[in-house]
Design an enzyme around this catalytic site. Structure first.
Site, PDB file in Angstrom:
ATOM      1  N   SER A  50    -108.681  -3.670-112.368  1.00 25.44           N
ATOM      2  CA  SER A  50    -110.009  -3.175-112.740  1.00 25.44           C
ATOM      3  C   SER A  50    -109.880  -1.900-113.583  1.00 25.44           C
ATOM      4  CB  SER A  50    -110.836  -2.937-111.469  1.00 25.44           C
ATOM      5  OG  SER A  50    -112.196  -2.742-111.780  1.00 25.44           O
ATOM      6  N   ASP A 100    -113.380  -9.238-112.306  1.00 19.89           N
ATOM      7  CA  ASP A 100    -112.670  -8.097-111.744  1.00 19.89           C
ATOM      8  C   ASP A 100    -111.485  -8.525-110.884  1.00 19.89           C
ATOM      9  OD1 ASP A 100    -112.108  -5.746-109.900  1.00 19.89           O
ATOM     10  OD2 ASP A 100    -113.641  -4.893-111.207  1.00 19.89           O
TER      11      ASP A 100
END
Length: 385
Positions: free
Chosen positions: A52, A214
């Site tokens: 991320s 993500d």
């Protein structure tokens, strides 16, 4: 002039987790570590692994692996001068047009060409990444032995697997485990966009034939990438905050808002799996300690892995609420519609407040937390005094 120090076979990895704007905290910790290292040294972490927003930070460091100080300074400058409109579109018309377009797309025919939908449009982030990160430098630093490996983890919405994309100096074979696998490739901005696509908040990203989001979503074993890339020691900068209940547990008259529930979900995605994976690794280390060293030496897969975890000492949510006014009006209205107000009850604000004032506070917090553990960090990284 003294030549810069290369990693020379070091097996120390840096693992940076996700957390949106919270990743500014990581830069503060790295800034403190830079003070422990001579200016002419390369990066002390030849194995870089990120997920991320942490993937963005690790990739930036990989580009400047030949000079750790320079890499940290550039990262620090970017975060200290950041604004929300560099990450996602912030004007009111764009915010609500994006939401309305997503709603209208639900009525499109199946054969229509559809775009990925989300609450916010993070197209500006792609522009920023291509502007500030020179991806060609990664291979150059690997060739010159300043960097051993770089990995970026994303989640496949198609297969439900956690996929780790990696570049490496050595011929490391791609690994496949239950619900996780790896792919050797040349890291670029699309891998970073995919890894940082916070679920529902930012749109998915298509790489080859799969759609990714993500990297924290399906990441059941965050420690897996550095271990597979050869790490013997892992330095981890987490974003799990110490959080106190807003209301007394035994006397809370209100049910959780939609924003509070969403915040808890994000906290779980970004923090819980790391803690459980660390516990599992520590139990394995304790078990291996009971085995005769000569027996362990005959089994190349049996080895103890050292780890050092640093987490924030203060509540991100409380800090974010102090800078609520810096959130763009359009985004503020959108968040208010789901219950996010100027209070620390929901974590959403702390993930989305990509504003320099808030980020500078997180950098300061990370720096102070690392300096408070200077001796322990020096000892783990074998930096001397």
């Amino acid at each position: 002039m003294t030549p810069k120090k290369t990693y020379k076979g070091s097996k120390t990895a840096l693992l940076l987790t996700g957390g949106g704007a919270r990743a500014a905290y990581q830069v503060g910790v790295l800034s403190a570590i830079a003070k422990f290292i001579p200016r002419n040294h390369g990066i002390p972490f030849p194995i870089l692994c990120g997920t991320s927003a942490g993937a963005i930070n690790t990739t930036a460091l990989a580009c400047y692996a030949s000079c750790f100080h320079l890499g940290v300074k550039k990262l620090e400058w970017i975060w200290k001068n950041l604004s929300c409109d560099r990450i996602y579109r912030t004007n009111t018309a764009a915010v609500f047009n994006n939401i309305f377009s997503g709603f209208a797309a639900g009525f499109q025919a199946d054969y229509a060409l559809k775009r990925p939908r989300s609450l916010l449009d993070n197209a500006p982030l792609r522009q920023l990444l291509n502007q500030v990160i020179d991806f060609k430098r990664i291979d150059l630093n690997i060739k010159n032995h300043y960097l051993s490996s770089l990995s970026i983890t994303a989640s496949s919405y198609c297969s439900g697997d956690s996929v780790t994309f990696y570049q490496s100096a050595r011929a490391i074979e791609p690994w496949v485990r239950a619900k996780r696998l790896s792919q050797r490739c040349q890291i670029d901005s699309e891998h970073l966009m995919a890894s940082a696509a916070i679920p529902l908040v930012f749109p998915s990203v298509k790489i080859r034939h799969q759609h990714y989001g993500d990297g924290s979503i399906h990441q059941l074993s965050p420690l897996s990438p550095p271990i597979h890339l050869g790490a013997k020691r892992i330095f981890i900068i987490g974003v799990e905050q110490p959080k106190q209940p807003i209301h007394p547990i035994e006397n809370n008259p209100h049910p959780p808002t939609l924003a509070t529930v969403a915040g808890h979900m994000l906290d779980s995605v970004f923090s819980d799996t790391l803690q459980s994976d660390l516990e599992r690794m520590n139990r394995m280390n304790a078990t291996l300690a009971l085995i005769d060293p000569k027996v362990r030496a005959k089994k190349s897969g049996l080895q103890q892995i050292g780890s050092f975890l640093i987490n924030p000492s203060h509540d991100f949510n409380a800090l974010a609420s102090e800078y609520y006014e810096y959130l763009p009006v359009g985004v503020r209205l959108m968040l208010r519609s789901v219950g996010v107000k100027n209070d620390p009850e929901s974590s959403l604000l702390s993930y989305l407040l990509f504003d320099k004032h808030y980020c500078r506070e997180l950098i300061k917090l990370g720096f102070n937390d690392a300096m408070a553990q200077e001796q322990d960090i020096r000892g783990f990284l074998a930096l001397g005094c």
